[in-house]
Design an enzyme around this catalytic site. Structure first.
Site, PDB file in Angstrom:
ATOM      1  N   ASN A 154       0.835  -1.194   0.000  1.00 27.08           N
ATOM      2  CA  ASN A 154       0.000   0.000   0.000  1.00 27.08           C
ATOM      3  C   ASN A 154       0.876   1.252   0.000  1.00 27.08           C
ATOM      4  O   ASN A 154       2.011   1.205   0.452  1.00 27.08           O
ATOM      5  CB  ASN A 154      -0.899  -0.003   1.243  1.00 27.08           C
ATOM      6  CG  ASN A 154      -2.060  -0.954   1.107  1.00 27.08           C
ATOM      7  OD1 ASN A 154      -2.659  -1.070   0.040  1.00 27.08           O
ATOM      8  ND2 ASN A 154      -2.386  -1.657   2.172  1.00 27.08           N
ATOM      9  N   CYS A 175      -5.214  -7.285  -3.412  1.00 24.19           N
ATOM     10  CA  CYS A 175      -5.638  -6.928  -2.056  1.00 24.19           C
ATOM     11  C   CYS A 175      -6.501  -8.060  -1.503  1.00 24.19           C
ATOM     12  O   CYS A 175      -7.169  -8.771  -2.251  1.00 24.19           O
ATOM     13  CB  CYS A 175      -6.430  -5.626  -2.090  1.00 24.19           C
ATOM     14  SG  CYS A 175      -6.962  -5.026  -0.475  1.00 24.19           S
ATOM     15  N   HIS A 176      -6.484  -8.205  -0.199  1.00 22.15           N
ATOM     16  CA  HIS A 176      -7.246  -9.290   0.441  1.00 22.15           C
ATOM     17  C   HIS A 176      -8.746  -8.990   0.497  1.00 22.15           C
ATOM     18  O   HIS A 176      -9.556  -9.894   0.669  1.00 22.15           O
ATOM     19  CB  HIS A 176      -6.768  -9.495   1.884  1.00 22.15           C
ATOM     20  CG  HIS A 176      -5.289  -9.454   2.041  1.00 22.15           C
ATOM     21  ND1 HIS A 176      -4.482 -10.552   1.845  1.00 22.15           N
ATOM     22  CD2 HIS A 176      -4.449  -8.440   2.367  1.00 22.15           C
ATOM     23  CE1 HIS A 176      -3.216 -10.214   2.047  1.00 22.15           C
ATOM     24  NE2 HIS A 176      -3.169  -8.946   2.365  1.00 22.15           N
ATOM     25  N   HIS A 207      -9.767  -0.695  -1.909  1.00 19.27           N
ATOM     26  CA  HIS A 207     -10.298  -0.329  -0.585  1.00 19.27           C
ATOM     27  C   HIS A 207     -11.624   0.416  -0.664  1.00 19.27           C
ATOM     28  O   HIS A 207     -12.224   0.700   0.365  1.00 19.27           O
ATOM     29  CB  HIS A 207      -9.277   0.490   0.224  1.00 19.27           C
ATOM     30  CG  HIS A 207      -8.180  -0.335   0.795  1.00 19.27           C
ATOM     31  ND1 HIS A 207      -7.310   0.137   1.753  1.00 19.27           N
ATOM     32  CD2 HIS A 207      -7.789  -1.610   0.553  1.00 19.27           C
ATOM     33  CE1 HIS A 207      -6.436  -0.811   2.075  1.00 19.27           C
ATOM     34  NE2 HIS A 207      -6.718  -1.882   1.342  1.00 19.27           N
TER      35      HIS A 207
END
Length: 442
Positions: A154, A175-176, A207
């Site tokens: 990030n 990204c998770h 996000h």
């Protein structure tokens, strides 16, 4: 069949390196890979080497070869002929950089929760990381120009967007939050019985990707029930996802990343003039430093536990990296939520933005899927984040300090709290405090 080489940049992130590379050792097409571990921290690199060698012995019959490479002078050799490069670096670490990103803004009255993706903390992290990625990219263009760069660091959209626009390296950001988005939502709302066979569509930016559609196995739209249950839960109890449930109420849709993250991506929740909102929405200010301290304190114990008796095992996780590599190597398609350059994939976001959309992976690499238009309010929310992302990339490329000021002035949370004079003064103080990490912007 050509032997695969996987290089892990930032291999001192031991637990994450263990998960990603352990997954590779659980994957038949990747088990005999040459694995290169690169870091600038000798102790953490040694820890990772010990742990991964143990996993290789215990679950992989020693079929992978593992080598370590320490410091910038060995970076090219770590990267040479790599088929895949996994990036998990954190430039400046918890100390001094993360502490600085929180403490200096506090002097100006600006509070943050995570500060790794957006906000003044995310901007500063991006500015000190892009110069390092530029060095990586130059090396990769020379010694592994056809590699696929899997970025986990990030701020995702800033770093991935830079790599996609300003280097020749094929890059996807991972990204998770996409994998766990709908599962987590349904579990929180007591709708676990709808998990199996569900269909969904997620798109937006990292996000702040939006769960645009969700249907059960019979094709029933689950959103009406989700909206009703989410509103009821927020009205009746305190919980750790109140910001995103308020998104559902006000914007109509749930988003991918946690409430503590999203609380600082807009001007709506952390407001010095309305301190009661912190309690109302259960917002954990200074959350990331607390997590860092806990991780640092717990690492030695975790290390000893992992190494106990040398009997380390691993089962393949849901992390995207090994599945992407497998799909490229075998040609068997695999679907992910990936961060890619927009170029019309989401019609009402800029072409140069880094967006998060469904992607099919196969022998040709990453194949993004066109989504069309987002609902207007969701595109508008994304744009408030894209603006400072694009300006941060411009600042890093041009080394123009005025672009840093502009990125901060257009960050929604920072702009809502501070005057332009204070924003510029805060940026100057942060650049000075980061010293060598920000020397290029002096």
């Amino acid at each position: 069949m050509k032997k695969i080489k996987i290089t892990f940049m930032g291999a001192g992130s031991t637990v994450f390196a263990r998960n990603v590379l352990g997954d590779c050792m659980c994957t038949p097409a990747l088990r005999e890979a040459d694995i290169a571990l690169y870091d600038i921290d000798a102790k953490r690199l040694e820890d990772s080497e010990i742990i991964l060698n143990a996993i290789n012995r215990n679950i992989n019959e020693g079929r992978a070869s593992i080598r370590t490479y320490l410091g910038a002078e060995n970076r090219k050799e770590a990267l040479r002929d790599a088929d895949f490069v996994v990036n998990a670096i954190q430039v400046g670490g918890y100390e001094p950089c993360t502490v600085t990103d929180f403490e200096i803004p506090k002097k100006y009255g600006l509070r943050q929760t995570i500060a790794d993706t957006l906000g003044i903390g995310g901007i500063m992290r991006g500015l000190r990381t892009i110069p390092v990625l530029e060095e990586f990219a130059r090396d990769m263009e020379e010694v592994c120009p056809n590699t696929l760069f899997l970025n986990y660091s990030n701020p995702m959209a800033i770093l991935t967007g830079y790599m996609q626009r300003y280097t020749k390296i094929r890059t996807v950001g991972l990204c998770h939050s996409v994998q766990v988005c709908s599962k987590s939502l349904l579990e929180k709302l007591g709708m676990e019985d709808r998990l199996e066979g569900r269909r969904e569509l997620i798109a937006g930016i990292n996000h702040m990707g939006w769960l645009l559609e969700i249907y059960d196995k019979d094709g029933k739209d689950l959103y009406p029930e989700i909206r009703e249950r989410a509103a009821k839960k927020n009205a009746e109890e305190k919980h750790d996802d109140m910001v995103r449930f308020e998104y559902i109420r006000r914007l109509g849709y749930y988003c991918t990343e946690s409430s503590e993250h999203n609380a600082e991506y807009n001007p709506l929740f952390i407001k010095s003039g309305y301190p009661e909102l912190i309690e109302k929405y259960n917002i954990p200010l200074d959350e990331y430093p607390r997590r860092c301290i806990k991780q640092i304190e717990g690492w030695e114990k975790e290390r000893q536990e992992i190494l106990k008796d040398g009997k380390i095992t691993h089962e393949r996780s849901k992390e995207y990296a090994s599945y992407i590599m497998e799909a490229v190597v075998t040609g068997q398609p695999y679907k992910i939520g990936g961060n890619v350059l927009n170029c019309g994939l989401i019609e009402n976001l800029p072409a140069e933005a880094c967006v998060e959309v469904p992607c099919m992976i196969d022998a040709n690499g990453v194949n993004p899927c066109k989504v069309g238009k987002l609902p207007t309010q969701l595109a508008a929310m994304n744009m408030t984040n894209i603006n400072p992302q694009l300006l941060t990339i411009e600042a890093a490329v041009t080394k123009d300090r005025s672009k840093i000021y502009q990125a901060a002035m257009l960050d929604p949370h920072t702009a809502a709290e501070l005057s332009m004079d204070d924003i510029c003064a805060m940026c100057d103080e942060l650049i000075e405090a980061h010293g060598e990490y920000m020397r290029m912007y002096q």
